[in-house]
Design a protein around this motif. Sequence first.
Motif, short mmCIF file in Angstrom:
data_model
loop_
_atom_site.label_atom_id
_atom_site.label_comp_id
_atom_site.label_asym_id
_atom_site.label_seq_id
_atom_site.Cartn_x
_atom_site.Cartn_y
_atom_site.Cartn_z
N LEU A 112 46.60 53.95 30.80
CA LEU A 112 46.63 54.17 32.14
C LEU A 112 46.38 55.49 32.55
N GLN A 113 45.57 55.74 33.55
CA GLN A 113 45.42 57.06 33.87
C GLN A 113 46.31 57.93 34.44
N HIS A 114 47.17 57.36 35.25
CA HIS A 114 48.34 58.06 35.56
C HIS A 114 49.77 57.82 34.55
N PRO A 115 50.16 59.05 34.06
CA PRO A 115 51.05 58.99 33.03
C PRO A 115 52.43 58.31 33.54
N LEU A 116 52.60 58.29 34.65
CA LEU A 116 53.87 57.53 35.27
C LEU A 116 53.65 56.07 35.72
N ALA A 117 52.49 55.80 36.02
CA ALA A 117 52.02 54.34 36.34
C ALA A 117 52.44 53.15 35.19
N GLU A 118 52.99 52.02 35.89
CA GLU A 118 53.02 51.00 35.00
C GLU A 118 52.05 50.03 35.12
N ILE A 119 51.24 49.95 36.19
CA ILE A 119 49.99 49.19 36.10
C ILE A 119 49.21 50.01 37.18
N GLU A 120 47.82 49.53 36.79
CA GLU A 120 46.95 50.39 37.57
C GLU A 120 45.78 49.00 37.80
N ILE A 121 45.11 48.86 39.04
CA ILE A 121 44.40 48.13 39.43
C ILE A 121 43.35 48.82 40.17
N VAL A 122 41.99 48.49 39.41
CA VAL A 122 40.81 49.19 39.71
C VAL A 122 39.75 48.57 40.43
N PRO A 123 39.58 48.55 41.65
CA PRO A 123 38.32 47.89 42.13
C PRO A 123 37.00 48.68 41.73
N TRP A 124 36.12 48.22 41.52
CA TRP A 124 34.94 49.18 40.94
C TRP A 124 33.67 48.69 41.66
N ASP A 125 33.17 49.31 42.55
CA ASP A 125 32.17 49.26 43.36
C ASP A 125 31.80 47.92 43.80
N SER A 126 32.65 47.07 44.07
CA SER A 126 32.84 45.71 44.23
C SER A 126 32.25 44.86 43.65
N THR A 127 31.86 45.46 42.34
CA THR A 127 31.06 44.52 41.31
C THR A 127 32.19 43.93 40.23
N LEU A 128 33.31 44.53 40.12
CA LEU A 128 34.31 44.03 39.18
C LEU A 128 35.70 44.49 39.53
N VAL A 129 36.69 44.09 38.89
CA VAL A 129 38.12 44.39 39.19
C VAL A 129 38.96 44.35 37.78
N MET A 130 39.52 45.79 37.53
CA MET A 130 40.10 45.72 36.13
C MET A 130 41.77 45.73 36.36
N VAL A 131 42.87 44.95 35.71
CA VAL A 131 44.00 45.30 35.62
C VAL A 131 44.29 45.87 34.46
N LEU A 132 45.36 46.87 34.45
CA LEU A 132 45.73 47.28 33.23
C LEU A 132 47.23 47.57 33.59
N ALA A 133 47.95 47.35 32.38
CA ALA A 133 49.47 47.25 32.73
C ALA A 133 50.25 47.40 31.29
N ARG A 134 51.26 48.03 31.57
CA ARG A 134 52.24 48.17 30.15
C ARG A 134 52.98 46.69 29.76
N GLU A 135 53.02 45.92 30.83
CA GLU A 135 53.78 44.62 30.58
C GLU A 135 52.59 43.46 30.62
N ARG A 136 52.46 43.07 29.26
CA ARG A 136 51.59 41.98 28.97
C ARG A 136 51.39 40.82 29.80
N GLU A 137 52.61 40.45 30.47
CA GLU A 137 53.09 39.32 31.28
C GLU A 137 52.06 39.43 32.59
N ILE A 138 51.74 40.73 33.30
CA ILE A 138 51.18 40.89 34.22
C ILE A 138 49.63 40.51 34.00
#
Length: 162
Positions: A112-138
């Motif tokens: 995760l880019q932010h060291p305090l984040a638990e989840i980050e959602i990244v809309p990327w140029d309207s062409t894709l979206v990424m979901v990254l999380a410390r919790e696998r369930e998410i």
Amino acid sequence: MVYGAISEYGKRYYTDMSEVFSAIGTVQADYNWLITDFELNCRVDGLGRQDSDYWWLTGGELTMLLKKYPGLQWIWGVLSGVDKRIPKEEVLRHPLPYADGYEGFWKNPLSLQHPLAEIEIVPWDSTLVMVLAREREIVDRFRKNFLPNEDLLRYNEDLNQK
């Protein structure tokens, strides 16, 4: 460990956060949100300037935003969900996450880019979206409910072997 998924095929556009949050079980209510490096397809009133470096929203405020602007397209951005107990001032002591040009999305191990984040959602140029999380369930919920998508670890492995 950080888990991740990417969706870039099979949709008209990928960056309707209402759909993304619905896919992951509306977890936005569980966090405060630092929203950075963002561009939207319309003007959003009542949340400060859109040309500001960031928005800081509670989960409730983010939920209201998504309801007030159905179909709002997030062209770019990083939505970093942090524990509600962490004050905004502490979150802002760290560099602000950014989408365009950040190479870390495409490298393993995922982080995760932010060291305090638990989840980050990244809309990327309207062409894709990424979901990254410390919790696998998410990430598992996203993978189950936001089709099609790929495991970001495998995606990066394939990308870096080319």
